[in-house]
Design a protein around this motif. Sequence first.
Motif, PDB file in Angstrom:
ATOM      1  N   ASP A  13       0.834  -1.205   0.000  1.00  0.00           N
ATOM      2  CA  ASP A  13       0.000   0.000   0.000  1.00  0.00           C
ATOM      3  C   ASP A  13       0.869   1.254   0.000  1.00  0.00           C
ATOM      4  OD1 ASP A  13      -2.323  -1.429  -0.019  1.00  0.00           O
ATOM      5  OD2 ASP A  13      -2.685  -1.292   2.141  1.00  0.00           O
ATOM      6  N   ARG A  14       1.934   1.239   0.798  1.00  0.00           N
ATOM      7  CA  ARG A  14       2.801   2.423   0.859  1.00  0.00           C
ATOM      8  C   ARG A  14       3.491   2.652  -0.481  1.00  0.00           C
ATOM      9  NH1 ARG A  14       4.326   6.012   4.330  1.00  0.00           N
ATOM     10  NH2 ARG A  14       6.281   7.130   4.012  1.00  0.00           N
ATOM     11  N   LYS A  15       3.976   1.566  -1.094  1.00  0.00           N
ATOM     12  CA  LYS A  15       4.635   1.718  -2.398  1.00  0.00           C
ATOM     13  C   LYS A  15       3.654   2.239  -3.442  1.00  0.00           C
ATOM     14  CE  LYS A  15       8.202  -1.807  -1.709  1.00  0.00           C
ATOM     15  NZ  LYS A  15       8.711  -3.139  -2.118  1.00  0.00           N
ATOM     16  N   ARG A  16       2.416   1.746  -3.377  1.00  0.00           N
ATOM     17  CA  ARG A  16       1.402   2.205  -4.320  1.00  0.00           C
ATOM     18  C   ARG A  16       1.108   3.693  -4.121  1.00  0.00           C
ATOM     19  NH1 ARG A  16      -2.449  -0.664  -2.584  1.00  0.00           N
ATOM     20  NH2 ARG A  16      -1.753  -2.530  -3.662  1.00  0.00           N
ATOM     21  N   ARG A  71      12.187  13.466  -3.788  1.00  0.00           N
ATOM     22  CA  ARG A  71      12.006  12.887  -2.438  1.00  0.00           C
ATOM     23  C   ARG A  71      11.219  11.576  -2.491  1.00  0.00           C
ATOM     24  NH1 ARG A  71      10.004  10.390   0.946  1.00  0.00           N
ATOM     25  NH2 ARG A  71       8.960  11.002   2.867  1.00  0.00           N
ATOM     26  N   LEU A  72      10.090  11.559  -3.217  1.00  0.00           N
ATOM     27  CA  LEU A  72       9.236  10.376  -3.262  1.00  0.00           C
ATOM     28  C   LEU A  72       9.879   9.239  -4.056  1.00  0.00           C
ATOM     29  CD1 LEU A  72       5.822  12.176  -3.830  1.00  0.00           C
ATOM     30  CD2 LEU A  72       6.564  11.035  -1.736  1.00  0.00           C
ATOM     31  N   ARG A  73      10.584   9.569  -5.135  1.00  0.00           N
ATOM     32  CA  ARG A  73      11.267   8.531  -5.920  1.00  0.00           C
ATOM     33  C   ARG A  73      12.325   7.829  -5.091  1.00  0.00           C
ATOM     34  NH1 ARG A  73      13.348  10.027 -11.781  1.00  0.00           N
ATOM     35  NH2 ARG A  73      13.808   7.795 -11.715  1.00  0.00           N
ATOM     36  N   GLY A  74      12.993   8.610  -4.228  1.00  0.00           N
ATOM     37  CA  GLY A  74      14.018   8.018  -3.387  1.00  0.00           C
ATOM     38  C   GLY A  74      13.449   6.948  -2.472  1.00  0.00           C
ATOM     39  N   GLU A  75      12.355   7.281  -1.779  1.00  0.00           N
ATOM     40  CA  GLU A  75      11.749   6.285  -0.883  1.00  0.00           C
ATOM     41  C   GLU A  75      11.155   5.131  -1.669  1.00  0.00           C
ATOM     42  OE1 GLU A  75       8.460   5.869   2.713  1.00  0.00           O
ATOM     43  OE2 GLU A  75       8.989   7.857   1.958  1.00  0.00           O
ATOM     44  N   GLU A  76      10.580   5.431  -2.836  1.00  0.00           N
ATOM     45  CA  GLU A  76       9.993   4.375  -3.665  1.00  0.00           C
ATOM     46  C   GLU A  76      11.052   3.357  -4.081  1.00  0.00           C
ATOM     47  OE1 GLU A  76       7.352   3.975  -7.792  1.00  0.00           O
ATOM     48  OE2 GLU A  76       8.483   5.801  -7.370  1.00  0.00           O
ATOM     49  N   ARG A  77      12.286   3.826  -4.285  1.00  0.00           N
ATOM     50  CA  ARG A  77      13.377   2.942  -4.692  1.00  0.00           C
ATOM     51  C   ARG A  77      14.052   2.260  -3.515  1.00  0.00           C
ATOM     52  NH1 ARG A  77      16.434   6.368  -9.505  1.00  0.00           N
ATOM     53  NH2 ARG A  77      14.761   6.170 -11.061  1.00  0.00           N
ATOM     54  N   GLY A  78      13.612   2.595  -2.296  1.00  0.00           N
ATOM     55  CA  GLY A  78      14.102   1.886  -1.121  1.00  0.00           C
ATOM     56  C   GLY A  78      15.355   2.455  -0.490  1.00  0.00           C
ATOM     57  N   ILE A  79      15.616   3.767  -0.628  1.00  0.00           N
ATOM     58  CA  ILE A  79      16.779   4.347   0.035  1.00  0.00           C
ATOM     59  C   ILE A  79      16.565   4.320   1.544  1.00  0.00           C
ATOM     60  CG2 ILE A  79      17.320   5.817  -1.940  1.00  0.00           C
ATOM     61  CD1 ILE A  79      16.142   8.173  -0.421  1.00  0.00           C
ATOM     62  N   GLY A  80      17.662   4.434   2.296  1.00  0.00           N
ATOM     63  CA  GLY A  80      17.593   4.355   3.743  1.00  0.00           C
ATOM     64  C   GLY A  80      16.911   5.537   4.381  1.00  0.00           C
ATOM     65  N   ARG A  81      16.539   5.361   5.648  1.00  0.00           N
ATOM     66  CA  ARG A  81      15.834   6.418   6.381  1.00  0.00           C
ATOM     67  C   ARG A  81      16.663   7.699   6.455  1.00  0.00           C
ATOM     68  NH1 ARG A  81      11.341   9.029   7.740  1.00  0.00           N
ATOM     69  NH2 ARG A  81      11.420   9.913   9.841  1.00  0.00           N
ATOM     70  N   ARG A  82      17.970   7.559   6.653  1.00  0.00           N
ATOM     71  CA  ARG A  82      18.825   8.740   6.737  1.00  0.00           C
ATOM     72  C   ARG A  82      18.821   9.505   5.420  1.00  0.00           C
ATOM     73  NH1 ARG A  82      23.717  10.914   5.844  1.00  0.00           N
ATOM     74  NH2 ARG A  82      24.677  12.091   7.545  1.00  0.00           N
TER      75      ARG A  82
END
Length: 230
Positions: A13-16, A71-82
């Motif tokens: 759901d989060r990735k979507r 910002r969103l592409r980074g999290e979508e690709r699985g970058i770390g929390r930092r």
Amino acid sequence: MTKTTPDNDSDDDRKRNLRRGKWTEIASLAYNLTEVGVSVTAGLMTGSSALVSWGADSAVESAAAGTMIWRLRGEERGIGRRDVLWRKKVALGVLAGAFAVAVAFILYEAIGKFVSQTPPGFNWWGIGILLVSLVVNPVLAWAKHQYGKKLDSPALKYDAIDTLICEYQTVVVLIGLGLAKWLGWWWADPAAALLIVPYVAWEGYEAGRDALAVDPDEEDADANEDETSP
């Protein structure tokens, strides 16, 4: 048959929602670039400070959309929390700087028109993009707010508020151009531009304050504290 666990459902759901939020920002970027091109061109052709200033704010909106996509592409690709926090800090810093440039540009344009007392001309392209924006901006703001809630993302919600402020500015510019055209109030156009300044300046202050509050290294410190605690 493989069963999907609740955690997997949550991750999916989060990735979507990340993907949909990203595409909302891509649509926002494309539309805001259109606003910049049409309004600044029409404003320079007709001598309208309000149109040029509105276009400058649309450029800030474009910067906001671009940084949110990053910002969103980074999290979508699985970058770390930092790295997510670092991207958030950089994005907010860029926004703060863009807002400051927009304020300076709007003040320069509006004060120049007050000094010269030059009435703006009339251009249907400028009026047209303003009328279209009255419809498009609320839709974009609603979508950003919805995905901001689903992702628990203050940045997306903040961007949604920024888009609603752009809607207010659109109404102000339309009123200013109307008064200048039909009542001959030449000062209504630069006055409308100046009414935009407090909102742009406040958004810049908020973005700068939020950028300073983000500490990417805090995440590492919290993690180390958890590892060493008994």
